[in-house]
Design a protein around this motif. Sequence first.
Motif, PDB file in Angstrom:
ATOM      1  N   LEU A 130       0.823  -1.202   0.000  1.00 51.12           N
ATOM      2  CA  LEU A 130       0.000   0.000   0.000  1.00 51.12           C
ATOM      3  C   LEU A 130       0.863   1.261   0.000  1.00 51.12           C
ATOM      4  O   LEU A 130       1.880   1.321   0.689  1.00 51.12           O
ATOM      5  CB  LEU A 130      -0.903   0.010   1.238  1.00 51.12           C
ATOM      6  CG  LEU A 130      -1.917  -1.129   1.345  1.00 51.12           C
ATOM      7  CD1 LEU A 130      -2.653  -1.040   2.676  1.00 51.12           C
ATOM      8  CD2 LEU A 130      -2.888  -1.109   0.194  1.00 51.12           C
ATOM      9  N   PRO A 131       0.469   2.279  -0.743  1.00 50.15           N
ATOM     10  CA  PRO A 131       1.237   3.529  -0.778  1.00 50.15           C
ATOM     11  C   PRO A 131       1.158   4.308   0.530  1.00 50.15           C
ATOM     12  O   PRO A 131       1.948   5.224   0.745  1.00 50.15           O
ATOM     13  CB  PRO A 131       0.567   4.310  -1.924  1.00 50.15           C
ATOM     14  CG  PRO A 131      -0.817   3.757  -2.002  1.00 50.15           C
ATOM     15  CD  PRO A 131      -0.698   2.310  -1.644  1.00 50.15           C
ATOM     16  N   THR A 132       0.244   3.912   1.409  1.00 50.27           N
ATOM     17  CA  THR A 132       0.077   4.610   2.689  1.00 50.27           C
ATOM     18  C   THR A 132       0.956   4.043   3.798  1.00 50.27           C
ATOM     19  O   THR A 132       0.931   4.545   4.924  1.00 50.27           O
ATOM     20  CB  THR A 132      -1.389   4.523   3.151  1.00 50.27           C
ATOM     21  OG1 THR A 132      -1.780   3.132   3.191  1.00 50.27           O
ATOM     22  CG2 THR A 132      -2.294   5.295   2.217  1.00 50.27           C
ATOM     23  N   ARG A 133       1.725   3.005   3.480  1.00 56.09           N
ATOM     24  CA  ARG A 133       2.522   2.385   4.542  1.00 56.09           C
ATOM     25  C   ARG A 133       3.521   3.393   5.127  1.00 56.09           C
ATOM     26  O   ARG A 133       4.034   4.259   4.417  1.00 56.09           O
ATOM     27  CB  ARG A 133       3.220   1.133   4.036  1.00 56.09           C
ATOM     28  CG  ARG A 133       4.268   1.353   2.979  1.00 56.09           C
ATOM     29  CD  ARG A 133       4.702   0.029   2.345  1.00 56.09           C
ATOM     30  NE  ARG A 133       5.846   0.181   1.471  1.00 56.09           N
ATOM     31  CZ  ARG A 133       5.772   0.584   0.208  1.00 56.09           C
ATOM     32  NH1 ARG A 133       4.610   0.893  -0.313  1.00 56.09           N
ATOM     33  NH2 ARG A 133       6.872   0.685  -0.522  1.00 56.09           N
ATOM     34  N   PRO A 134       3.807   3.290   6.435  1.00 53.98           N
ATOM     35  CA  PRO A 134       4.610   4.312   7.116  1.00 53.98           C
ATOM     36  C   PRO A 134       6.103   4.276   6.834  1.00 53.98           C
ATOM     37  O   PRO A 134       6.809   5.244   7.130  1.00 53.98           O
ATOM     38  CB  PRO A 134       4.323   4.047   8.592  1.00 53.98           C
ATOM     39  CG  PRO A 134       3.928   2.613   8.658  1.00 53.98           C
ATOM     40  CD  PRO A 134       3.213   2.321   7.379  1.00 53.98           C
ATOM     41  N   PHE A 135       6.598   3.165   6.271  1.00 57.20           N
ATOM     42  CA  PHE A 135       8.029   3.065   5.985  1.00 57.20           C
ATOM     43  C   PHE A 135       8.246   2.750   4.499  1.00 57.20           C
ATOM     44  O   PHE A 135       7.675   1.801   3.968  1.00 57.20           O
ATOM     45  CB  PHE A 135       8.695   1.967   6.812  1.00 57.20           C
ATOM     46  CG  PHE A 135       8.596   2.181   8.298  1.00 57.20           C
ATOM     47  CD1 PHE A 135       9.456   3.052   8.950  1.00 57.20           C
ATOM     48  CD2 PHE A 135       7.628   1.510   9.045  1.00 57.20           C
ATOM     49  CE1 PHE A 135       9.365   3.253  10.319  1.00 57.20           C
ATOM     50  CE2 PHE A 135       7.528   1.706  10.414  1.00 57.20           C
ATOM     51  CZ  PHE A 135       8.387   2.578  11.051  1.00 57.20           C
ATOM     52  N   GLU A 136       9.060   3.551   3.849  1.00 53.43           N
ATOM     53  CA  GLU A 136       9.480   3.272   2.475  1.00 53.43           C
ATOM     54  C   GLU A 136      10.886   2.684   2.545  1.00 53.43           C
ATOM     55  O   GLU A 136      11.841   3.378   2.910  1.00 53.43           O
ATOM     56  CB  GLU A 136       9.481   4.542   1.638  1.00 53.43           C
ATOM     57  CG  GLU A 136       9.935   4.318   0.204  1.00 53.43           C
ATOM     58  CD  GLU A 136      10.058   5.602  -0.600  1.00 53.43           C
ATOM     59  OE1 GLU A 136      10.596   5.546  -1.715  1.00 53.43           O
ATOM     60  OE2 GLU A 136       9.627   6.669  -0.097  1.00 53.43           O
ATOM     61  N   VAL A 137      10.998   1.415   2.221  1.00 49.83           N
ATOM     62  CA  VAL A 137      12.255   0.693   2.401  1.00 49.83           C
ATOM     63  C   VAL A 137      12.947   0.485   1.048  1.00 49.83           C
ATOM     64  O   VAL A 137      12.321   0.059   0.082  1.00 49.83           O
ATOM     65  CB  VAL A 137      12.007  -0.679   3.065  1.00 49.83           C
ATOM     66  CG1 VAL A 137      13.331  -1.399   3.316  1.00 49.83           C
ATOM     67  CG2 VAL A 137      11.239  -0.509   4.374  1.00 49.83           C
TER      68      VAL A 137
END
Length: 207
Positions: free
Chosen positions: A46-53
Amino acid sequence: MKRRKVGIFLYDYVDILDFAGPAEVLALTVNNKAEQALTLYKKELLPTRPFEVFTLTETGTEIKTHSGIKVKPDFSINNSPELDILIIPGGPLRAVQSIAKNKKIIDWIIQYKSIEYICSVCTGAYILGETGLLDGKRATTHHLALKVLQEKYPEIRVLSDNKVVHDGNIISSGGVSSGINMALYLVEQIMGKPTAERTGKTIEFLQ
């Protein structure tokens, strides 16, 4: 909530679980139960996830892990996005000692000394030790590397009985699988214990 950019630094002979464990924990962390269900159902995160890894290496070229599996990184240290969190995984001592001798990489890590969190997994603490950022701080590493770390960097207070050690903005963790513990601890610090527990349950990992 701010979406944090998490860079995981890779290098030749890095241990896969050291970086894959934290990557999965943070990538699968979501804001609520409804998003958790969608994450388990959909192909794309999901694009709303809190971490971009994302992953990065010194030059942006493919690396070979300790087990021989090859990994192509997302960025080089020269073109990576700005980081909120930096994770430095471990590997065999010869590999981390080689990285510790690389002034370009050490200087690159030092430039992030004031970001929200710098994290090490396993022998990745040896690389952090070379930066001086652990001087006067508590830290841990793989049980077979505790003595090596302490002798090489005597200003570090090396702990042997903790899987995860948090001092200032630096979080270190013990052996290979403890990177998962570290990442769940990071989630708890940023998003609270219920979210960390929900993420742990999602990956069926008990703290």
